[in-house]
Scaffold this motif. Structure first.
Motif, PDB file in Angstrom:
ATOM      1  N   GLY A 144       0.795  -1.226   0.000  1.00  0.00           N
ATOM      2  CA  GLY A 144       0.000   0.000   0.000  1.00  0.00           C
ATOM      3  C   GLY A 144       0.823   1.270   0.000  1.00  0.00           C
ATOM      4  N   LYS A 145       2.115   1.182   0.352  1.00  0.00           N
ATOM      5  CA  LYS A 145       2.973   2.358   0.415  1.00  0.00           C
ATOM      6  C   LYS A 145       3.624   2.638  -0.944  1.00  0.00           C
ATOM      7  CE  LYS A 145       2.338   3.766   4.547  1.00  0.00           C
ATOM      8  NZ  LYS A 145       1.737   5.114   4.735  1.00  0.00           N
ATOM      9  N   PRO A 146       4.211   3.843  -1.120  1.00  0.00           N
ATOM     10  CA  PRO A 146       4.897   4.126  -2.384  1.00  0.00           C
ATOM     11  C   PRO A 146       5.985   3.106  -2.668  1.00  0.00           C
ATOM     12  CG  PRO A 146       4.604   6.145  -1.117  1.00  0.00           C
ATOM     13  CD  PRO A 146       4.204   5.014  -0.220  1.00  0.00           C
ATOM     14  N   SER A 147       6.124   2.734  -3.914  1.00  0.00           N
ATOM     15  CA  SER A 147       7.128   1.749  -4.287  1.00  0.00           C
ATOM     16  C   SER A 147       8.532   2.301  -4.066  1.00  0.00           C
ATOM     17  CB  SER A 147       6.938   1.341  -5.747  1.00  0.00           C
ATOM     18  OG  SER A 147       5.682   0.719  -5.922  1.00  0.00           O
ATOM     19  N   PRO A 148       9.503   1.409  -3.772  1.00  0.00           N
ATOM     20  CA  PRO A 148      10.861   1.863  -3.449  1.00  0.00           C
ATOM     21  C   PRO A 148      11.726   2.016  -4.692  1.00  0.00           C
ATOM     22  CG  PRO A 148      10.681  -0.486  -3.048  1.00  0.00           C
ATOM     23  CD  PRO A 148       9.334  -0.038  -3.542  1.00  0.00           C
ATOM     24  N   THR A 149      12.354   3.153  -4.832  1.00  0.00           N
ATOM     25  CA  THR A 149      13.278   3.382  -5.944  1.00  0.00           C
ATOM     26  C   THR A 149      14.723   3.417  -5.479  1.00  0.00           C
ATOM     27  OG1 THR A 149      12.959   5.777  -5.710  1.00  0.00           O
ATOM     28  CG2 THR A 149      11.561   4.626  -7.308  1.00  0.00           C
ATOM     29  N   HIS A 229      -2.761   1.304  -3.293  1.00  0.00           N
ATOM     30  CA  HIS A 229      -1.345   1.264  -3.626  1.00  0.00           C
ATOM     31  C   HIS A 229      -0.733   2.661  -3.568  1.00  0.00           C
ATOM     32  CE1 HIS A 229      -2.008  -2.799  -5.042  1.00  0.00           C
ATOM     33  NE2 HIS A 229      -0.744  -2.927  -5.329  1.00  0.00           N
ATOM     34  N   TYR A 230       0.569   2.697  -3.355  1.00  0.00           N
ATOM     35  CA  TYR A 230       1.417   3.872  -3.586  1.00  0.00           C
ATOM     36  C   TYR A 230       1.106   5.057  -2.671  1.00  0.00           C
ATOM     37  CZ  TYR A 230       1.218   1.187  -7.967  1.00  0.00           C
ATOM     38  OH  TYR A 230       1.170   0.180  -8.895  1.00  0.00           O
ATOM     39  N   LYS A 329      -3.927   6.416  -7.794  1.00  0.00           N
ATOM     40  CA  LYS A 329      -4.005   5.438  -6.714  1.00  0.00           C
ATOM     41  C   LYS A 329      -3.425   6.012  -5.418  1.00  0.00           C
ATOM     42  CE  LYS A 329      -3.846   1.381  -9.743  1.00  0.00           C
ATOM     43  NZ  LYS A 329      -5.104   0.741  -9.371  1.00  0.00           N
ATOM     44  N   SER A 330      -2.323   6.739  -5.511  1.00  0.00           N
ATOM     45  CA  SER A 330      -1.717   7.297  -4.301  1.00  0.00           C
ATOM     46  C   SER A 330      -2.617   8.374  -3.692  1.00  0.00           C
ATOM     47  CB  SER A 330      -0.339   7.887  -4.623  1.00  0.00           C
ATOM     48  OG  SER A 330      -0.431   9.071  -5.382  1.00  0.00           O
ATOM     49  N   ALA A 331      -3.395   9.052  -4.531  1.00  0.00           N
ATOM     50  CA  ALA A 331      -4.281  10.115  -4.052  1.00  0.00           C
ATOM     51  C   ALA A 331      -5.664   9.598  -3.681  1.00  0.00           C
ATOM     52  CB  ALA A 331      -4.419  11.189  -5.127  1.00  0.00           C
ATOM     53  N   GLY A 332      -5.918   8.314  -3.964  1.00  0.00           N
ATOM     54  CA  GLY A 332      -7.281   7.822  -3.750  1.00  0.00           C
ATOM     55  C   GLY A 332      -8.284   8.557  -4.615  1.00  0.00           C
ATOM     56  N   GLN A 333      -7.820   8.949  -5.849  1.00  0.00           N
ATOM     57  CA  GLN A 333      -8.661   9.674  -6.834  1.00  0.00           C
ATOM     58  C   GLN A 333      -9.039  11.076  -6.358  1.00  0.00           C
ATOM     59  OE1 GLN A 333      -9.152   8.255  -9.804  1.00  0.00           O
ATOM     60  NE2 GLN A 333      -8.330   6.270  -9.221  1.00  0.00           N
TER      61      GLN A 333
END
Length: 338
Positions: A144-149, A229-230, A329-333
């Motif tokens: 559910g968290k931002p993906s790791p870069t 997600h994210y 997705k990160s903003a929940g629309q």
């Protein structure tokens, strides 16, 4: 558990952990993945536990190339082979029909298909080669968290939960691979990524995009179709048009706490930023914005905690489709409204 950090020249040691049934995070050109032996059901189940990931969310199988895919998938179609030749190694994941019993239900979510990816990262290809098996590769973060870069992002989320992390520096692309379902009547994009619809169509002809929302009792065919997600800790708001930024920043100035602001340099230079704005540059264009999106969201989680983040939107075409998919997705629309 002590999480070890490995350098690219230490993949043999990292591979030994994978062969022993342990979890090791690995680099790709998109984001860092969380690896386990895809043929070891017990090891695969550890991935769900470490991430806090729902068990019906299937995992991508990361391979060294077409030959490894053929050990597990049904005979490859001409379309699949064309795509592998054109885009592998690279940021394209292909959903294929499996040979009966080829992979555990823990990998597939109980489906008869699996998603395969051949990443464009020499270190990880060496890691898989040394392990001698395909490895599952969901993003190496808390679900559910931002993906790791960056390897540091992985360490923050999973330190003490996994055996190791192979650190190969920043991910070059910054958003996950395009997922293309080749088991549908028409090849269908289930998740947009760095390989665009236009690029795919140039190789195989007609391609469609699936915007179907997966139901509560339905098993998704690919990651990112069902669950949140994210998302950083703060609420993200999308600022769709450049003309909306003055009103958005006026709203930010009225907040009693710092507000994150993520936009490209030209937008930031043209706006009057309030004193409580915490700025993260998305670079110069959609390519740099896609590369830096997760890094920015992680920045506000780890280094500059805020309660709200205003983030620039882009037209959802080309690479913008992948960017907006992740941002929505990160903003929940949630979009900023004047």
């Amino acid at each position: 558990m002590e999480t070890q950090i490995f350098q690219p020249n230490q993949v043999e040691a990292a591979a030994a952990l994978l062969k022993a049934g342990q979890l090791v995070a690995f680099p790709t050109e998109t984001v860092y993945g969380l690896g386990a032996d895809a043929t070891n059901e017990t090891a695969v189940k550890k991935v769900y536990a470490a991430k806090g990931r729902p068990s019906d969310n299937p995992l991508i199988v990361t391979v060294t190339g077409q030959a490894m895919v053929e050990e597990y998938a049904q005979p490859l179609s001409a379309t699949a082979q064309k795509l592998m030749q054109a885009f592998w190694p690279g940021s394209l994941t292909l959903i294929l029909n499996l040979q009966p019993g080829a992979l555990s239900k823990a990998v597939t979510g109980g489906l008869r298909t699996a998603a395969f990816r051949n990443p464009k990262n020499k270190t990880t290809l060496n890691l898989i080669q040394a392990a001698g098996v395909p490895i599952v590769g969901p993003s190496a973060n808390t679900s559910g968290k931002p993906s790791p870069t960056l390897a540091q992002h992985v360490y923050h989320d999973l330190n003490g939960k996994i055996a190791g992390i192979v650190d190969d520096g920043p991910a070059a692309v910054g958003v996950e691979s395009t997922i293309l379902d080749l088991t549908a009547d028409v090849p269908t994009i289930l998740r947009p990524g760095a390989v665009t619809e236009e690029q795919l169509a140039a190789v195989i002809g007609t391609v469609r995009s699936n915007h179907h929302k997966v139901g509560a009792t339905e098993v998704p065919k690919a990651p990112g179709m069902k669950y949140k997600h994210y998302a950083p800790d703060a609420q993200v708001y999308i600022v769709d048009q450049v003309a909306d930024w003055p009103a958005a920043l006026q709203w930010a100035a009225q907040q009693t706490t710092p507000v994150g602001v993520m936009a490209v340099d030209s937008v930031l230079a043209d706006q009057t930023l309030p004193a409580n704005a915490e700025v993260f540059s998305l670079g110069t264009d959609i390519a740099s914005a896609s590369h830096l999106l997760f890094d920015g969201l992680r920045h506000f989680d780890l280094e500059s905690p805020v309660k709200n983040i205003l983030t620039q939107g882009f037209p959802p075409v080309g690479l913008g489709a992948a960017y907006m998919n992740r941002l929505n997705k990160s903003a929940g629309q949630m979009h900023f409204s004047k």
